[in-house]
Design a protein around this motif. Structure first.
Motif, mmCIF file in Angstrom:
data_model
loop_
_atom_site.group_PDB
_atom_site.id
_atom_site.type_symbol
_atom_site.label_atom_id
_atom_site.label_comp_id
_atom_site.label_asym_id
_atom_site.label_seq_id
_atom_site.Cartn_x
_atom_site.Cartn_y
_atom_site.Cartn_z
ATOM 1 N N PHE A 2 36.051 32.242 8.245
ATOM 2 C CA PHE A 2 36.419 32.879 9.502
ATOM 3 C C PHE A 2 37.496 33.932 9.263
ATOM 4 N N ASP A 3 37.632 34.828 10.234
ATOM 5 C CA ASP A 3 38.642 35.875 10.107
ATOM 6 C C ASP A 3 40.013 35.387 10.587
ATOM 7 N N ASP A 4 40.997 36.276 10.516
ATOM 8 C CA ASP A 4 42.366 35.913 10.875
ATOM 9 C C ASP A 4 42.508 35.527 12.342
ATOM 10 N N GLU A 5 41.701 36.128 13.208
ATOM 11 C CA GLU A 5 41.761 35.790 14.638
ATOM 12 C C GLU A 5 41.401 34.320 14.856
ATOM 13 N N ILE A 6 40.369 33.847 14.187
ATOM 14 C CA ILE A 6 39.936 32.456 14.329
ATOM 15 C C ILE A 6 40.966 31.522 13.695
ATOM 16 N N ASP A 11 45.118 27.475 14.650
ATOM 17 C CA ASP A 11 46.538 27.113 14.570
ATOM 18 C C ASP A 11 47.117 26.876 15.965
ATOM 19 N N GLU A 12 46.738 27.716 16.922
ATOM 20 C CA GLU A 12 47.229 27.552 18.287
ATOM 21 C C GLU A 12 46.718 26.249 18.897
ATOM 22 N N ILE A 13 45.458 25.922 18.662
ATOM 23 C CA ILE A 13 44.907 24.657 19.150
ATOM 24 C C ILE A 13 45.696 23.492 18.565
ATOM 25 N N TRP A 14 45.948 23.561 17.271
ATOM 26 C CA TRP A 14 46.686 22.488 16.596
ATOM 27 C C TRP A 14 48.089 22.342 17.181
ATOM 28 N N THR A 15 48.791 23.454 17.323
ATOM 29 C CA THR A 15 50.160 23.429 17.831
ATOM 30 C C THR A 15 50.214 22.874 19.252
ATOM 31 N N ARG A 16 49.306 23.337 20.103
ATOM 32 C CA ARG A 16 49.292 22.858 21.489
ATOM 33 C C ARG A 16 48.929 21.378 21.564
ATOM 34 N N THR A 17 48.048 20.928 20.697
ATOM 35 C CA THR A 17 47.678 19.512 20.673
ATOM 36 C C THR A 17 48.870 18.660 20.257
ATOM 37 N N VAL A 18 49.554 19.076 19.223
ATOM 38 C CA VAL A 18 50.729 18.331 18.762
ATOM 39 C C VAL A 18 51.799 18.308 19.852
ATOM 40 N N ASP A 19 52.058 19.452 20.475
ATOM 41 C CA ASP A 19 53.058 19.511 21.545
ATOM 42 C C ASP A 19 52.709 18.573 22.691
ATOM 43 N N THR A 49 36.099 30.143 27.132
ATOM 44 C CA THR A 49 36.281 31.265 26.213
ATOM 45 C C THR A 49 35.870 30.985 24.770
ATOM 46 N N ILE A 50 35.634 29.744 24.441
ATOM 47 C CA ILE A 50 35.388 29.399 23.041
ATOM 48 C C ILE A 50 34.107 30.044 22.493
ATOM 49 N N ASN A 51 33.074 30.132 23.311
ATOM 50 C CA ASN A 51 31.828 30.737 22.824
ATOM 51 C C ASN A 51 32.036 32.175 22.382
ATOM 52 N N SER A 52 32.781 32.941 23.167
ATOM 53 C CA SER A 52 32.989 34.343 22.813
ATOM 54 C C SER A 52 33.806 34.482 21.541
ATOM 55 N N LYS A 53 34.701 33.546 21.278
ATOM 56 C CA LYS A 53 35.517 33.611 20.063
ATOM 57 C C LYS A 53 34.687 33.352 18.801
#
Length: 62
Positions: A2-6, A11-19, A49-53
């Motif tokens: 995957f590219d840097d955007e993914i 990483d954002e999913i992981w951080t929000r889940t941990v928080d 939004t996940i499908n478009s990503k």
């Protein structure tokens, strides 16, 4: 794969889940459930939004 955007998105999913889990594990969710609301809203918007990503990599059905 995957590219840097993914990578940043994962990483954002992981951080929000941990928080969010820190609030629940510390018992803070019972005392102040309003702090979980932004996390829940964010995760709910991801269902739209996940499908478009990921569409350039694969097709997701959910």
């Amino acid at each position: 794969m995957f590219d840097d955007e993914i990578k940043a998105y994962v990483d954002e999913i992981w951080t929000r889940t941990v928080d969010a889990n820190e609030w629940v594990e510390d018992g803070k969710a019972q005392s102040n459930g309003q702090n979980l609301v932004p996390h829940k809203k964010w995760f709910n918007t991801q269902l739209r939004t996940i499908n478009s990503k990921f569409e350039k990599y694969m097709s997701l059905s959910h």
